[in-house]
Enzyme design. Structure first.
Site, PDB file in Angstrom:
ATOM      1  N   LYS A 232       0.846  -1.206   0.000  1.00  0.00           N
ATOM      2  CA  LYS A 232       0.000   0.000   0.000  1.00  0.00           C
ATOM      3  C   LYS A 232       0.880   1.255   0.000  1.00  0.00           C
ATOM      4  O   LYS A 232       0.595   2.214  -0.720  1.00  0.00           O
ATOM      5  CB  LYS A 232      -0.941  -0.022   1.219  1.00  0.00           C
TER       6      LYS A 232
ATOM      7  N   GLN B  92      -4.149  -1.075   9.584  1.00  0.00           N
ATOM      8  CA  GLN B  92      -4.151  -2.449   9.077  1.00  0.00           C
ATOM      9  C   GLN B  92      -4.737  -3.406  10.122  1.00  0.00           C
ATOM     10  O   GLN B  92      -4.332  -3.407  11.281  1.00  0.00           O
ATOM     11  CB  GLN B  92      -2.726  -2.876   8.703  1.00  0.00           C
TER      12      GLN B  92
ATOM     13  N   ASP C 226     -10.819   2.982   4.219  1.00  0.00           N
ATOM     14  CA  ASP C 226     -11.185   1.565   4.233  1.00  0.00           C
ATOM     15  C   ASP C 226     -12.711   1.400   4.242  1.00  0.00           C
ATOM     16  O   ASP C 226     -13.209   0.292   4.026  1.00  0.00           O
ATOM     17  CB  ASP C 226     -10.618   0.894   5.501  1.00  0.00           C
TER      18      ASP C 226
END
Ligand code: NAP
Length: 295
Positions: free
Chosen positions: A54, A98, A121
């Site tokens: 990412k 994460q 997200d």
């Protein structure tokens, strides 16, 4: 009939290139690049690989990256404080924490702490609720990537029977909401579904997000159906390194489906592409600009 192999790698590359092409214009209008902060707690090897990819994609898109790699000993209070700092940082348009977090940290509290306008997200209850009520939202990257592949393959999805296997907040539920918005007739299957094989056999579209290697058998698939395999499972291999397989028994399913995503090279690359897309969109919305066109 042999199914068409849906090339997620190519589709993801195209989206990432489109995002990169739009970054200079954002920078010209606002005086700064879009920014993505990633937060990794601990040393889970798979998570570390994902976060590195990412960060690399952020740099390749010409966006500003803010990588926070925290030790396993980080407390919940410290993590919440970092998220608060990132919420307040004007250079940061997207915050990605994460998952999974170490078990002593309450992931729900952390997600709820993220400013919904920076929640790239799409996991914050505000974005989940907006998606469910049909309002503009930041949409979770993996299901959004699946939808992109489906629309690329099929065009209109209106009226099709879709079965989503899995009801997690990060894949199954938002996937079902997206398919509903596209006017599919949607069934969400899960571990208590009574006759999964019969349920799947009805489907024009199957999205498998279970986490069980090759659980969906080839003879469950209706002739010509489109199959999106979200699963990433490592199984033992002869060379001892292990190999990745999806939730669908690809070798058999490919003989009956109309189109199918491989694992790897299907849904996986789309997740990062959609993260880049969400970051650019979040940056535009935060700057009071219209959403970029063509994404
Ligand atoms: P999860 O939170 O573990 O959810 C799995 C879902 O599968 C649950 O809803 C569970 O039902 C259901 N399930 C379990 N066993 C089942 C069975 N025998 N029959 C029917 N349903 C069953 O997993 P997730 O986070 O959604 O991820 C799913 C898979 O996608 C994993 O392999 C993960 O690695 C992969 N993934 C890939 C990407 C990507 O970028 N490609 C991103 C995210 C996830 P219950 O709710 O009843 O327990």
């Amino acid at each position: 009939m042999t199914a068409k192999r849906i090339d997620g790698k190519a589709a993801a590359q195209e989206i990432r290139q489109r995002v990169a092409a739009l970054v200079p214009e954002f920078e010209r209008r606002t005086g700064r690049p879009p920014g993505l902060a990633t937060v990794l707690v601990g040393e889970d090897p798979a998570s570390a690989v994902y976060v590195r990819s990412k960060n690399r994609a952020t740099a390749e898109a010409g966006m500003a990256g803010f990588a926070h790699n925290l030790p396993d000993t980080t407390t919940e209070a410290e993590l919440l404080q970092l998220v608060a700092d990132l919420n307040a940082d004007e250079r940061v348009d997207g915050i990605l924490v994460q998952l999974p977090l170490p078990p002593r940290i309450d992931a729900t509290r952390v997600i709820e702490m993220i400013d919904p306008s920076k929640d790239v997200d799409g996991f914050h209850p505000m974005n989940a609720g907006r998606l469910a009520t049909g309002l503009p939202a930041l949409v979770p990257c993996t299901p959004y990537g699946c939808l992109h592949l489906l629309k690329q393959e099929l065009g209109s999805l209106s009226g099709l029977d879709a079965v989503v296997i899995g009801r997690s907040n990060i894949v199954g539920k938002p996937m079902a909401q997206l398919l509903l918005m596209e006017h599919c007739t949607v069934t969400i299957a899960h571990s208590r579904t009574r006759d999964l094989a019969a349920t799947v056999r009805r489907a024009d579209i199957v999205v498998a997000a279970v986490g069980r290697p090759e659980m969906v058998r080839g003879d469950w698939i209706k002739d010509g159906a489109t199959v999106i395999d979200v699963g990433i499972n490592r199984i033992p291999s002869d060379d001892g390194k292990g190999r990745l397989v999806g939730d669908v028994a690809y070798d058999k399913a490919v003989e009956v489906a109309g189109a199918i995503t491989p694992v790897p090279g299907g849904v996986g690359p789309m997740t990062i592409a959609m993260l880049m897309r969400n970051t650019l969109v979040a940056a535009h919305r935060r700057a009071g600009l219209a959403d970029p066109e063509g994404l």
